[in-house]
Design a protein around this motif. Structure first.
Motif, PDB file in Angstrom:
ATOM      1  N   MET A   1       0.652  -1.321   0.119  1.00  0.00           N
ATOM      2  CA  MET A   1       0.067  -0.054  -0.237  1.00  0.00           C
ATOM      3  C   MET A   1       0.754   1.252   0.014  1.00  0.00           C
ATOM      4  O   MET A   1       0.568   2.237  -0.571  1.00  0.00           O
ATOM      5  N   ALA A   2       1.955   1.206   0.655  1.00  0.00           N
ATOM      6  CA  ALA A   2       3.031   2.481   0.490  1.00  0.00           C
ATOM      7  C   ALA A   2       3.269   2.716  -0.823  1.00  0.00           C
ATOM      8  O   ALA A   2       3.500   3.833  -1.227  1.00  0.00           O
ATOM      9  N   TYR A   3       3.833   1.491  -1.476  1.00  0.00           N
ATOM     10  CA  TYR A   3       4.278   1.418  -2.868  1.00  0.00           C
ATOM     11  C   TYR A   3       2.903   2.137  -3.488  1.00  0.00           C
ATOM     12  O   TYR A   3       3.336   3.108  -4.636  1.00  0.00           O
ATOM     13  N   VAL A   4       1.928   1.691  -3.381  1.00  0.00           N
ATOM     14  CA  VAL A   4       0.756   2.099  -4.537  1.00  0.00           C
ATOM     15  C   VAL A   4       0.435   3.639  -3.978  1.00  0.00           C
ATOM     16  O   VAL A   4       0.293   4.417  -5.325  1.00  0.00           O
TER      17      VAL A   4
ATOM     18  N   ALA B   1       2.556   5.708  -3.313  1.00  0.00           N
ATOM     19  CA  ALA B   1       3.780   6.701  -3.775  1.00  0.00           C
ATOM     20  C   ALA B   1       3.654   6.428  -5.368  1.00  0.00           C
ATOM     21  O   ALA B   1       4.471   7.190  -5.885  1.00  0.00           O
ATOM     22  N   GLY B   2       2.913   5.695  -5.754  1.00  0.00           N
ATOM     23  CA  GLY B   2       2.942   5.665  -7.412  1.00  0.00           C
ATOM     24  C   GLY B   2       3.775   4.698  -7.869  1.00  0.00           C
ATOM     25  O   GLY B   2       4.001   4.624  -9.150  1.00  0.00           O
ATOM     26  N   LYS B   3       4.543   3.836  -7.146  1.00  0.00           N
ATOM     27  CA  LYS B   3       5.481   2.694  -7.697  1.00  0.00           C
ATOM     28  C   LYS B   3       4.770   1.510  -7.638  1.00  0.00           C
ATOM     29  O   LYS B   3       5.078   0.753  -6.830  1.00  0.00           O
ATOM     30  N   LEU B   4       4.003   1.442  -8.643  1.00  0.00           N
ATOM     31  CA  LEU B   4       2.950   0.256  -8.913  1.00  0.00           C
ATOM     32  C   LEU B   4       3.960  -0.941  -9.173  1.00  0.00           C
ATOM     33  O   LEU B   4       3.524  -2.003  -8.857  1.00  0.00           O
ATOM     34  N   GLY B   5       4.971  -0.775 -10.014  1.00  0.00           N
ATOM     35  CA  GLY B   5       5.700  -2.006 -10.417  1.00  0.00           C
ATOM     36  C   GLY B   5       6.273  -2.811  -9.222  1.00  0.00           C
ATOM     37  O   GLY B   5       6.435  -4.141  -8.960  1.00  0.00           O
ATOM     38  N   GLN B   6       6.763  -1.888  -8.043  1.00  0.00           N
ATOM     39  CA  GLN B   6       7.567  -2.526  -6.914  1.00  0.00           C
ATOM     40  C   GLN B   6       6.487  -3.177  -6.188  1.00  0.00           C
ATOM     41  O   GLN B   6       6.726  -4.266  -5.389  1.00  0.00           O
ATOM     42  N   GLY B   7       5.283  -2.575  -5.988  1.00  0.00           N
ATOM     43  CA  GLY B   7       4.020  -3.287  -5.277  1.00  0.00           C
ATOM     44  C   GLY B   7       3.836  -4.435  -6.079  1.00  0.00           C
ATOM     45  O   GLY B   7       3.587  -5.620  -5.311  1.00  0.00           O
ATOM     46  N   GLU B   8       3.739  -4.644  -7.159  1.00  0.00           N
ATOM     47  CA  GLU B   8       3.246  -5.612  -8.114  1.00  0.00           C
ATOM     48  C   GLU B   8       4.433  -6.816  -7.884  1.00  0.00           C
ATOM     49  O   GLU B   8       4.003  -8.110  -7.471  1.00  0.00           O
TER      50      GLU B   8
ATOM     51  N   ALA C   1      -6.711  -1.700  -4.668  1.00  0.00           N
ATOM     52  CA  ALA C   1      -5.876  -0.586  -4.445  1.00  0.00           C
ATOM     53  C   ALA C   1      -5.090  -0.422  -5.423  1.00  0.00           C
ATOM     54  O   ALA C   1      -4.764   0.417  -6.138  1.00  0.00           O
ATOM     55  N   LEU C   2      -4.193  -1.737  -5.901  1.00  0.00           N
ATOM     56  CA  LEU C   2      -3.280  -1.708  -7.091  1.00  0.00           C
ATOM     57  C   LEU C   2      -3.949  -1.637  -8.375  1.00  0.00           C
ATOM     58  O   LEU C   2      -3.372  -1.274  -9.250  1.00  0.00           O
ATOM     59  N   LEU C   3      -5.186  -2.323  -8.381  1.00  0.00           N
ATOM     60  CA  LEU C   3      -5.815  -2.412  -9.606  1.00  0.00           C
ATOM     61  C   LEU C   3      -6.480  -0.916  -9.951  1.00  0.00           C
ATOM     62  O   LEU C   3      -6.485  -0.562 -11.099  1.00  0.00           O
TER      63      LEU C   3
END
Length: 396
Positions: free
Chosen positions: A230-233, A235-242, A262-264
């Motif tokens: 959720m922190a990565y989401v 921050a807009g760093k979706l690749g790291q979250g995925e 949230a990521l979707l």
């Protein structure tokens, strides 16, 4: 001895006695919050009074002078709550700063009632249930009382409580206090901190805390992973979250539905249809059954990417597996058909939905009305708006 020397010794003596009065307040382990104001009063009296007079809480018996709101709150206290706990709850309900600090109130209660841990927990549980504004302050002060017998979970609850209110400084202060008292940080406490930093948008501190969690050497659970994802989401760093989602899958750990959504949603709002489709597939592999909201997010990603046919196919797949479309999904479908000028196709779908008992909502009705108006079909606009108004009446 001259007058200046006598004056100097008098000043030193007063200062020494003031320090004695201050440190005496540590008798029960509470911080002397009123020590400064008490010293100011002492300076007017004799040296003997300065030693003997300590700041106290004015424990006044609750009587007829309470307000109606306070009386109602007192009457709602649990009947099974024991008297010493009710006594403190009544004082908290009727508390005013003029009586003394909360610290001194609790000190007076400890001295007169000799509470045990169970009593503290009963009071905190009731304050939490009431969502009382003094809950966290009382909880934090309780950590200082020997009779409370604080453990690491008590600290974690307070940290989590401050985190929910975005009070980072207070949460960090409790965390540092916990470490200074010899408690070892564990996964639960650090997860609460990651969640707090995530909500506050401080990715660096969230990452540092997550790394500290890894150093503990214990297996991370879905809450730990979910908090940093959720922190990565955020921050807009979706690749790291995925990437973390994939790491979880390899360990056969699956995040909660809210993390996937949230990521979707983030991929959807940015128009990244490939990323949205990957997460959509991951959701199903994790055993989460897609609903209308999840499907709508995928449709939105396709429409923002200009892939209108894929959005329409997603809608058809929804209906094929008996997922009832919500108003947002229908609106997105109409938007796709409007862009491609496929009015006939749109009307066919709307008639099918009507046969299935699906009622158009406000957003879909307004889009359809604008579309008709743009085409110069005024009568149909009035019909659509009238149907929407009648549907709202039936639903209400």
């Amino acid at each position: 001895m001259d007058d200046s020397a006598i004056y100097f010794l008098a000043i030193v003596g007063v200062f020494f006695l003031q320090k004695v009065a201050i440190f005496e307040n540590r008798e029960l382990g509470f911080r002397p919050l009123l020590a400064v104001s008490n010293v100011a009063v002492h300076q007017k009296g004799s040296a003997e009074n300065q030693v003997n007079d300590k700041p106290r809480y004015k424990w006044v018996k609750i009587g007829s002078d309470v307000t109606e709101e306070q009386q109602r709150a007192i009457l709602k206290l649990p009947p099974k709550m024991i008297n010493r706990c009710k006594a403190l709850m009544q004082q908290i309900i009727c508390y005013s700063p003029e009586k003394g600090s909360v610290s001194l109130l609790l000190e007076a209660w400890v001295k007169s009632m000799k509470p045990e841990r169970a009593d503290w927990l009963a009071v905190l549980k009731e304050l939490d249930r009431l969502n009382h504004p003094m809950y966290l302050e009382v909880a934090e002060l309780s950590l200082l009382a020997e009779s409370f017998e604080a453990n690491i979970r008590d600290y974690t609850k307070i940290i989590h409580g401050y985190a929910k209110q975005n009070r980072l400084k207070e949460a960090e202060s409790v965390f540092l206090s916990m470490k200074s008292r010899g408690f070892t940080c564990d996964q639960v406490t650090l997860t609460a901190l990651v969640h707090m930093y995530s909500k506050a948008g401080n990715l660096k501190l969230a990452e540092d805390t997550f790394e500290e969690m890894k150093l503990l050497g214990v297996p991370l659970d879905k809450r730990s992973f979910g908090s940093i994802i959720m922190a990565y989401v955020r921050a807009g760093k979706l690749g790291q979250g995925e990437a973390l989602l994939k790491e979880m899958e390899e360990q056969e750990i699956y995040a909660g539905p809210e993390v996937y959504k949230a990521l979707l949603r983030a991929y959807s709002m940015s128009g990244d249809s490939k990323g949205a489709q990957r997460v959509f597939d991951t959701i199903q592999l994790a055993g989460v059954i897609p609903d209308a909201t999840i499907c709508g997010l995928l449709m939105n990603a396709y429409i923002m990417a200009g892939q209108l046919s894929e959005a329409c196919i997603t809608f058809e797949n929804m209906r094929r597996v008996s997922i009832k479309p919500n108003d947002k999904c229908i609106t997105l479908l109409l938007k796709a058909y409007e862009t491609e000028n496929k009015l006939s196709k749109a009307l066919d779908v709307l008639m099918d939905l009507e046969r299935d008992g699906v009622v158009l909502g406000r957003e879909a009705s307004e889009l359809l009305a604008r579309w008709f108006k743009r085409l110069g079909v005024v009568g149909e606009v009035e019909l659509v708006l009238r149907d929407y108004a009648s549907n709202c009446t039936l639903l209400n």
